[in-house]
Design a protein around this motif. Structure first.
Motif, PDB file in Angstrom:
ATOM      1  N   MET A 413      39.548  54.356  35.790  1.00  0.00           N
ATOM      2  CA  MET A 413      40.204  53.081  35.520  1.00  0.00           C
ATOM      3  C   MET A 413      39.910  52.559  34.114  1.00  0.00           C
ATOM      4  SD  MET A 413      40.835  53.391  38.779  1.00  0.00           S
ATOM      5  CE  MET A 413      39.350  53.210  39.731  1.00  0.00           C
ATOM      6  N   MET A 414      38.647  52.374  33.804  1.00  0.00           N
ATOM      7  CA  MET A 414      38.284  51.773  32.515  1.00  0.00           C
ATOM      8  C   MET A 414      38.625  52.680  31.342  1.00  0.00           C
ATOM      9  SD  MET A 414      37.108  48.726  32.990  1.00  0.00           S
ATOM     10  CE  MET A 414      36.136  48.301  31.557  1.00  0.00           C
ATOM     11  N   THR A 418      46.346  53.458  29.548  1.00  0.00           N
ATOM     12  CA  THR A 418      47.117  52.217  29.733  1.00  0.00           C
ATOM     13  C   THR A 418      46.190  51.009  29.854  1.00  0.00           C
ATOM     14  OG1 THR A 418      47.161  52.687  32.114  1.00  0.00           O
ATOM     15  CG2 THR A 418      49.052  53.398  30.802  1.00  0.00           C
ATOM     16  N   ILE A 419      45.084  51.169  30.596  1.00  0.00           N
ATOM     17  CA  ILE A 419      44.138  50.061  30.774  1.00  0.00           C
ATOM     18  C   ILE A 419      43.448  49.744  29.454  1.00  0.00           C
ATOM     19  CG2 ILE A 419      42.105  49.278  32.019  1.00  0.00           C
ATOM     20  CD1 ILE A 419      44.605  49.511  33.744  1.00  0.00           C
ATOM     21  N   VAL A 420      43.024  50.779  28.737  1.00  0.00           N
ATOM     22  CA  VAL A 420      42.339  50.578  27.456  1.00  0.00           C
ATOM     23  C   VAL A 420      43.252  49.850  26.478  1.00  0.00           C
ATOM     24  CG1 VAL A 420      41.362  51.763  25.448  1.00  0.00           C
ATOM     25  CG2 VAL A 420      40.801  52.547  27.746  1.00  0.00           C
ATOM     26  N   ILE A 486      37.973  41.457  40.123  1.00  0.00           N
ATOM     27  CA  ILE A 486      38.480  42.764  40.544  1.00  0.00           C
ATOM     28  C   ILE A 486      37.294  43.641  40.904  1.00  0.00           C
ATOM     29  CG2 ILE A 486      39.847  44.760  39.862  1.00  0.00           C
ATOM     30  CD1 ILE A 486      41.238  42.949  37.804  1.00  0.00           C
ATOM     31  N   GLN A 487      37.287  44.161  42.152  1.00  0.00           N
ATOM     32  CA  GLN A 487      36.187  45.001  42.609  1.00  0.00           C
ATOM     33  C   GLN A 487      36.436  46.465  42.237  1.00  0.00           C
ATOM     34  OE1 GLN A 487      35.111  44.268  46.721  1.00  0.00           O
ATOM     35  NE2 GLN A 487      35.928  42.182  46.621  1.00  0.00           N
ATOM     36  N   MET A 496      46.127  47.351  36.913  1.00  0.00           N
ATOM     37  CA  MET A 496      47.095  46.929  35.906  1.00  0.00           C
ATOM     38  C   MET A 496      47.910  45.731  36.399  1.00  0.00           C
ATOM     39  SD  MET A 496      48.452  47.139  32.973  1.00  0.00           S
ATOM     40  CE  MET A 496      47.805  48.667  32.311  1.00  0.00           C
ATOM     41  N   MET A 497      48.302  45.757  37.686  1.00  0.00           N
ATOM     42  CA  MET A 497      49.076  44.648  38.240  1.00  0.00           C
ATOM     43  C   MET A 497      48.273  43.349  38.213  1.00  0.00           C
ATOM     44  SD  MET A 497      51.049  46.401  41.478  1.00  0.00           S
ATOM     45  CE  MET A 497      51.647  44.803  41.998  1.00  0.00           C
ATOM     46  N   ARG A 498      46.986  43.428  38.524  1.00  0.00           N
ATOM     47  CA  ARG A 498      46.163  42.216  38.554  1.00  0.00           C
ATOM     48  C   ARG A 498      45.896  41.711  37.137  1.00  0.00           C
ATOM     49  NH1 ARG A 498      41.624  42.924  43.210  1.00  0.00           N
ATOM     50  NH2 ARG A 498      41.442  40.676  42.820  1.00  0.00           N
ATOM     51  N   LEU A 499      45.755  42.628  36.202  1.00  0.00           N
ATOM     52  CA  LEU A 499      45.598  42.208  34.809  1.00  0.00           C
ATOM     53  C   LEU A 499      46.874  41.535  34.304  1.00  0.00           C
ATOM     54  CD1 LEU A 499      43.725  45.278  33.222  1.00  0.00           C
ATOM     55  CD2 LEU A 499      42.767  43.053  33.847  1.00  0.00           C
TER      56      LEU A 499
END
Length: 669
Positions: A413-414, A418-420, A486-487, A496-499
């Protein structure tokens, strides 16, 4: 049972990589998980398998039949009959080994025997402003590469040094397969015995006109030695690292660097575009540390080392792809001794974050969010208290090494591109490690001070297995609000949706803040303009008043000077008038000259003088009437003569002003 499961997955992973030629461990694990660790299904999803016999069968048969098996040498070399994938699956699960599969003995007990097609390896070779691509099978030798390069570069093999190998210098007879190379490789050629050609030298000289040379002072930390190296500005960071690899015997992938600027994010960048200091820049290099194993753990991980021996490069590079070895084989974090993400009781929060960032990069690779280096208060100031258009959300990442979700969350994830990218563009990301109780208590104190006791109490309610946490904080006018927690048990899409959801809330609030800020700035601008106009008006009035005062003062001064001059002239006139000899009578015995003088105003001055009087007496008489000789000249009518130019000691008779004469005064120019 867990140990057997780990061993099975390890063997499946090795078989899958051997059959498909996929070197990237993370990619191989992803494909296996998509097929629920069904080896045959995963292989069929990647390449069509004509031979259903897999390396794991060989290992199991070797353990049952011994090193050479019950068959003769001729049977061992016989080709295996073709079988569908389903038969291979059956033989590996329940059916006894068939005679066809036993024909592959002998089997070496110390390693897996893998039958697979030859891999194609790609080499990018650089030599003096040239770059050459070489593609050949892994069954080829290093000498084969040199032979191809001899044709391409026109350099004899005997004078060619091929550098850039991960394992150091190799001989021409070395088989590429034995080096366990990835598919894409970068090498460079050195020819110390061959001078550059004229065209190459000329090209380099022309290129050097626009580039400078950089002096890199590189400290080798373990050897405690400094290297002062000159590199042209066109040199790439990758080439510098290769040269340092030759000097220090530290492979590029194991080099740990300090001193490169943040702009030097790509090894393909040149020194000129990397942002380093000119003309001199200091760097530090050391060997990247790796987790150590205890004696008991070494015994437990014997199979891991066995696979590493046969596929050494793949497993050695695993951390570079963001995959931890304990995660690959399903082991808990207790199986390996990890360096803490953050030292305990660190006095400076900035130093703790530097250590956290370095350890995060070492474990999961360099593709990760840019963690803010500084205190939580400084991160809040950076995110919340700038201009409304520049404000961002604050993402607080809380790491816990004791959670089984940490490795997966960080690597999957991290470190997802896309997240970065999304975090870098829209968030200020601050991190903290709560593995140690002292660090956790310090975090709770900071959260209470900046966000209130509710946030600190919320963090306390989460258990270790629910970590890591990602807190999304938004700054408001009166207080800071935690929008989301976010856990660790989430997916990339959900994260990504929650961000994005948090960004929608933040964007709506930001638009209101921008509107209010624009209106406030407009009011302040009008006020500043009014204040400026008033100030300019006062300034103009002051200057006008000062100019008037100066003018009046100048008039007073000029009037005083004029009066003084008049008084002085009057005094001189009176003194001259008193010094004049008395006017002689016409009936006197001495000759008398009668002079008639016309002034510039048209009046006439008449007086009698003795013919023996000097001209100076005449000049004094005229000056006593207000016409000094330094301002006026005395002229005769005809012929025209300037009497003031005659010697004042002459007499009137000598000046031919006897017995009478009419003169006139004229102002000097």
């Amino acid at each position: 049972m867990a140990s057997d499961s780990n061993m099975d997955r390890e063997m499946i992973l090795a078989d899958f990589q051997a059959c498909t030629g996929i070197d990237n461990i993370a990619e191989a694990i992803t494909l296996l998980e998509l097929n629920n660790w069904d080896l045959v299904a995963a292989i069929n999803g990647v390449i069509p398998q004509e031979n259903g016999i897999l390396p794991s069968h060989f290992s199991s048969e070797a353990s049952q039949t011994g090193p050479f098996g019950p068959h003769s040498q001729s049977e061992a070399t016989a080709p295996a009959p073709s079988a569908p994938p389903s038969s291979a699956s059956a033989s590996s699960s329940s059916s006894p080994p068939s005679s066809s599969s036993q024909a592959f003995c002998p089997v070496q007990p110390s390693r897996h025997i893998v039958e697979r097609q030859s891999r194609m390896l790609s080499f990018r070779v650089e030599y003096r402003q040239r770059s050459t691509e070489v593609v050949l099978e892994d069954a080829s030798t290093v000498g084969d590469i040199k032979t191809i390069l001899e044709t391409e570069l026109q350099v004899p093999v005997s004078k060619m040094q091929l550098k850039g190998w991960k394992s150091g210098d190799v001989s021409d007879s070395t088989v590429l397969r034995s080096l366990h190379l990835p598919k894409n490789n970068s090498l460079y050629v050195l020819t110390p015995d061959i001078a550059p050609s004229a065209s190459t030298s000329q090209s380099s000289a022309q290129q050097g006109l626009s580039n400078q040379n950089y002096l890199l002072i590189i400290s080798h930390r373990e050897a405690q030695r400094d290297y002062s190296l000159n590199f042209p500005a066109s040199k790439t960071i990758q080439e510098v690292k290769r040269n340092i690899s030759d000097l220090t015997n530290i492979p590029v992938r194991h080099q740990q660097w300090d001193g490169w600027p943040a702009s030097a994010s790509d090894d393909s960048m040149t020194l000129a575009s990397s942002g380093i200091s000119y003309p001199c820049h200091h760097l530090t290099v050391s060997r990247r540390s790796s987790p150590a194993l205890t004696v008991e753990q070494t015994d437990e991980c014997t199979d891991v080392h066995m696979v590493s021996d046969s596929e050494g490069d793949d497993f050695e590079d695993a951390p570079e792809f963001g995959v931890d070895e304990s995660e690959v084989f399903g082991m808990g974090t207790s199986s390996f001794q990890k360096t803490p993400m953050m030292p305990e009781n660190s006095e400076n929060e900035g130093d703790a974050l530097l250590h956290f960032t370095a350890e995060f990069s070492r474990r999961y690779g360099d593709c990760h969010p840019v963690f803010y280096i500084g205190s939580l208060e400084a991160a809040s100031q950076e995110a919340f208290y700038g201009k409304a258009r520049d404000r961002k959300l604050l993402a607080i990442y809380l790491h816990n090494d004791e959670s089984v979700l940490s490795n997966v969350f960080c690597s999957q994830m991290m470190c997802a591109d896309t997240i970065v990218s999304y975090l870098s563009q829209n968030f200020i990301t601050w991190a903290w490690d709560v593995t140690k109780e002292a660090n956790k208590a310090r975090l709770l104190t900071m959260c209470t001070r900046h966000f209130g006791s509710v946030v600190a109490q919320t963090i306390r309610t989460y258990k270790t297995d629910q970590f890591p946490l990602l807190l999304i904080v938004m700054g408001k006018r009166t207080s800071n609000e935690v929008l989301n927690v976010i856990q660790g048990n989430t997916t990339v899409d959900e994260l990504m949706m929650r961000l994005m959801g948090a960004m929608e809330i933040f964007t709506a609030q930001q638009q209101e803040d921008i509107k209010d800020e624009d209106e406030r700035e407009a009011r302040e601008l009008v006020k500043r303009e009014q204040d400026e106009a008033y100030r300019l008006s006062l300034e103009a009035d002051r200057k006008k008043r000062e100019a008037q005062e100066r003018e009046e003062a100048e008039q007073v001064r000029q009037e005083r000077i004029r009066k003084e001059q008049e008084e002085e002239r009057e005094a001189i006139r009176l003194s001259l008038e008193q010094a004049l000899p008395p006017e002689p009578k016409e009936e006197g015995g001495e000759p008398v000259s009668k002079l008639r003088i016309r002034t510039p105003s048209g009046e006439f001055l008449e007086r009698r003088f003795l013919g023996s009087c000097k001209l100076q007496v005449l000049f004094d008489f005229i000056a006593s009437k207000g016409y000094p000789s330094d301002e006026f000249k005395l002229l005769t009518t005809f012929p025209r003569r300037n009497i003031t130019q005659i010697d004042p000691a002459w007499s009137l008779v000598e000046a031919k002003l006897f017995p009478q004469e009419t003169l006139f005064l004229e102002a000097k120019e």
